[in-house]
Motif scaffolding. Structure first.
Motif, PDB file in Angstrom:
ATOM      1  N   GLU A   1      33.679 -22.273  21.482  1.00 33.98           N
ATOM      2  CA  GLU A   1      32.856 -22.962  22.478  1.00 33.98           C
ATOM      3  C   GLU A   1      33.044 -24.475  22.384  1.00 33.98           C
ATOM      4  O   GLU A   1      33.197 -25.160  23.396  1.00 33.98           O
ATOM      5  CB  GLU A   1      31.380 -22.604  22.297  1.00 33.98           C
ATOM      6  CG  GLU A   1      31.037 -21.181  22.698  1.00 33.98           C
ATOM      7  CD  GLU A   1      29.611 -20.790  22.307  1.00 33.98           C
ATOM      8  OE1 GLU A   1      28.886 -21.634  21.726  1.00 33.98           O
ATOM      9  OE2 GLU A   1      29.237 -19.643  22.578  1.00 33.98           O
ATOM     10  N   ASP A   2      33.034 -25.011  21.155  1.00 36.50           N
ATOM     11  CA  ASP A   2      33.251 -26.451  20.956  1.00 36.50           C
ATOM     12  C   ASP A   2      34.633 -26.864  21.466  1.00 36.50           C
ATOM     13  O   ASP A   2      34.784 -27.901  22.121  1.00 36.50           O
ATOM     14  CB  ASP A   2      33.127 -26.827  19.478  1.00 36.50           C
ATOM     15  CG  ASP A   2      31.701 -26.722  18.961  1.00 36.50           C
ATOM     16  OD1 ASP A   2      30.766 -26.615  19.788  1.00 36.50           O
ATOM     17  OD2 ASP A   2      31.527 -26.744  17.720  1.00 36.50           O
ATOM     18  N   TYR A   3      35.632 -26.062  21.179  1.00 39.84           N
ATOM     19  CA  TYR A   3      36.992 -26.353  21.634  1.00 39.84           C
ATOM     20  C   TYR A   3      37.047 -26.392  23.156  1.00 39.84           C
ATOM     21  O   TYR A   3      37.621 -27.317  23.740  1.00 39.84           O
ATOM     22  CB  TYR A   3      37.963 -25.301  21.088  1.00 39.84           C
ATOM     23  CG  TYR A   3      39.352 -25.417  21.672  1.00 39.84           C
ATOM     24  CD1 TYR A   3      40.245 -26.364  21.203  1.00 39.84           C
ATOM     25  CD2 TYR A   3      39.765 -24.582  22.703  1.00 39.84           C
ATOM     26  CE1 TYR A   3      41.511 -26.481  21.745  1.00 39.84           C
ATOM     27  CE2 TYR A   3      41.022 -24.688  23.258  1.00 39.84           C
ATOM     28  CZ  TYR A   3      41.900 -25.641  22.775  1.00 39.84           C
ATOM     29  OH  TYR A   3      43.149 -25.762  23.320  1.00 39.84           O
TER      30      TYR A   3
ATOM     31  N   GLU B   1      34.651 -27.005  25.248  1.00 40.68           N
ATOM     32  CA  GLU B   1      33.943 -28.198  25.718  1.00 40.68           C
ATOM     33  C   GLU B   1      34.834 -29.430  25.601  1.00 40.68           C
ATOM     34  O   GLU B   1      34.882 -30.266  26.505  1.00 40.68           O
ATOM     35  CB  GLU B   1      32.653 -28.404  24.925  1.00 40.68           C
ATOM     36  CG  GLU B   1      31.536 -27.438  25.277  1.00 40.68           C
ATOM     37  CD  GLU B   1      30.302 -27.658  24.409  1.00 40.68           C
ATOM     38  OE1 GLU B   1      30.114 -28.782  23.899  1.00 40.68           O
ATOM     39  OE2 GLU B   1      29.538 -26.697  24.249  1.00 40.68           O
TER      40      GLU B   1
ATOM     41  N   LYS C   1      31.327 -20.154  17.851  1.00 41.11           N
ATOM     42  CA  LYS C   1      30.855 -21.528  18.003  1.00 41.11           C
ATOM     43  C   LYS C   1      32.044 -22.488  18.079  1.00 41.11           C
ATOM     44  O   LYS C   1      32.054 -23.410  18.904  1.00 41.11           O
ATOM     45  CB  LYS C   1      29.942 -21.887  16.820  1.00 41.11           C
ATOM     46  CG  LYS C   1      29.498 -23.317  16.795  1.00 41.11           C
ATOM     47  CD  LYS C   1      28.520 -23.632  17.904  1.00 41.11           C
ATOM     48  CE  LYS C   1      27.996 -25.050  17.740  1.00 41.11           C
ATOM     49  NZ  LYS C   1      28.146 -25.862  18.909  1.00 41.11           N
TER      50      LYS C   1
END
Length: 83
Positions: free
Chosen positions: A23-25, A27, A20
């Motif tokens: 994925e945030d990084y 984005e 997670k």
């Protein structure tokens, strides 16, 4: 001492959390690249000259004393001994 099942559960939880975060990084990296691509530098086409807080520079003061006149480098105004 934790059991193997508990340790495996913690490993799985950390892997999920790591996925997670990655994925945030990714984005955020994409958003940053988009923001940089859309950024437009707008020059200040109408700058307002002003005298700095320290007033007159030493060079200007010396020139005014020596010649009786000087040009203020910040505003372009002619300075004389009278003003």
């Amino acid at each position: 001492m934790p059991s193997n099942a508990e340790l495996q559960a913690e490993i799985d939880r950390l892997k999920t959390e790591n996925t997670k975060l990655v994925e945030d990084y990714n984005e955020l990296v994409d958003e940053l690249e988009e923001a940089k691509a859309n950024a437009v530098v707008l020059p200040n086409t109408k700058p307002v000259p002003h005298v700095p807080s320290f007033g007159m520079s030493e060079g200007t003061r010396e020139e005014l004393e020596r010649t009786g006149k000087a040009v203020d480098p910040f505003t372009g105004r002619l300075l004389t001994n009278e003003n």
